[in-house]
Design an enzyme around this catalytic site. Structure first.
Site, PDB file in Angstrom:
ATOM      1  N   ASP A  71       0.817  -1.207   0.000  1.00  0.00           N
ATOM      2  CA  ASP A  71       0.000   0.000   0.000  1.00  0.00           C
ATOM      3  C   ASP A  71       0.854   1.262   0.000  1.00  0.00           C
ATOM      4  O   ASP A  71       2.016   1.247   0.424  1.00  0.00           O
ATOM      5  CB  ASP A  71      -0.896   0.030   1.235  1.00  0.00           C
ATOM      6  CG  ASP A  71      -2.015  -0.989   1.166  1.00  0.00           C
ATOM      7  OD1 ASP A  71      -2.462  -1.293   0.041  1.00  0.00           O
ATOM      8  OD2 ASP A  71      -2.440  -1.468   2.231  1.00  0.00           O
ATOM      9  N   HIS A  72       0.250   2.350  -0.427  1.00  0.00           N
ATOM     10  CA  HIS A  72       0.848   3.675  -0.306  1.00  0.00           C
ATOM     11  C   HIS A  72       0.323   4.336   0.964  1.00  0.00           C
ATOM     12  O   HIS A  72      -0.716   3.926   1.511  1.00  0.00           O
ATOM     13  CB  HIS A  72       0.497   4.513  -1.537  1.00  0.00           C
ATOM     14  CG  HIS A  72       1.195   4.065  -2.780  1.00  0.00           C
ATOM     15  ND1 HIS A  72       2.272   4.729  -3.314  1.00  0.00           N
ATOM     16  CD2 HIS A  72       0.971   3.005  -3.596  1.00  0.00           C
ATOM     17  CE1 HIS A  72       2.684   4.112  -4.406  1.00  0.00           C
ATOM     18  NE2 HIS A  72       1.904   3.050  -4.602  1.00  0.00           N
TER      19      HIS A  72
END
Length: 204
Positions: A71-72
């Site tokens: 994920d970011h």
């Protein structure tokens, strides 16, 4: 002579980092494996992308599957790499080690004798139960019960592979823990017997 053995069979153009493999494991061409552990007899087909994952024994992972996509940082002012891969952009900046440590801790767990279909995505921290099937192109955002078949975006249950008592007997039998010689000795029964008959012969 058998093609697979104690050492993993890794096809060309793979990227492997911080991964361990059991016996009779095969990694398909162009796959990327990072911070993952494969149990005995598990394999992934071409261009699988697997990160931060525990893969059980006899897992069948089709081409282009994605397990544990990273994920970011959605809660910060920016999503971009420059926040945590900072030395790529600034000579005097350091990597954000804490961000990567949190990523690595979000482990996806895939049970024994599972089938992950072509192009399926399994999110971080998801658990796929033993014997479960994830259909092609499904996006799994919640845990999947043992011997359940799921499909769709987001993935939802379609049906159970077996009634719950049969599924429980298979898990109690834990045939995936049999040694290589026993598997070979019982191969004909795996091929020819129905699941109830197999459990009657060998079952818990």
């Amino acid at each position: 002579m058998a093609r697979l053995g104690e050492a993993p069979f890794i096809h060309p153009d793979c990227q492997i980092k911080e991964a361990t493999f059991g016996a009779y494991v095969e990694i398909g061409q162009g796959s990327r494996i990072q911070n993952a552990r494969f149990g005995d007899y598990s394999y992934c087909d071409r261009f699988a992308d697997i990160a931060n994952a525990e893969i059980g024994k006899f897992a069948n992972i089709a081409a282009f599957a994605r397990i544990g996509p990273t994920d970011h940082p959605m809660d910060q002012p920016s999503l971009h790499h420059f926040l945590y891969r900072s030395p790529d952009y600034f000579d005097d900046a350091e990597v954000d080690d804490g961000f990567f440590e949190k990523r690595a801790a979000r482990v996806a767990r895939i049970g024994h004798d599972t089938w992950i279909g072509h192009g399926a995505v399994i999110r971080p921290e998801i658990q796929i139960g033993h014997g479960a099937v994830v259909a092609s192109m499904a996006v799994v955002t919640h845990d999947v019960e043992p011997y359940q078949i799921v499909a769709g975006i987001p993935a939802k249950p379609l049906r159970a592979r077996f009634e719950r008592p049969v599924a429980q007997r298979l898990m109690d039998l834990a045939w995936w823990d049999w040694d290589h010689a026993t598997l070979r000795d019982r191969l004909a029964d795996f091929r020819s017997m129905s699941t109830p008959a197999f459990l009657e012969k060998y079952g818990a």
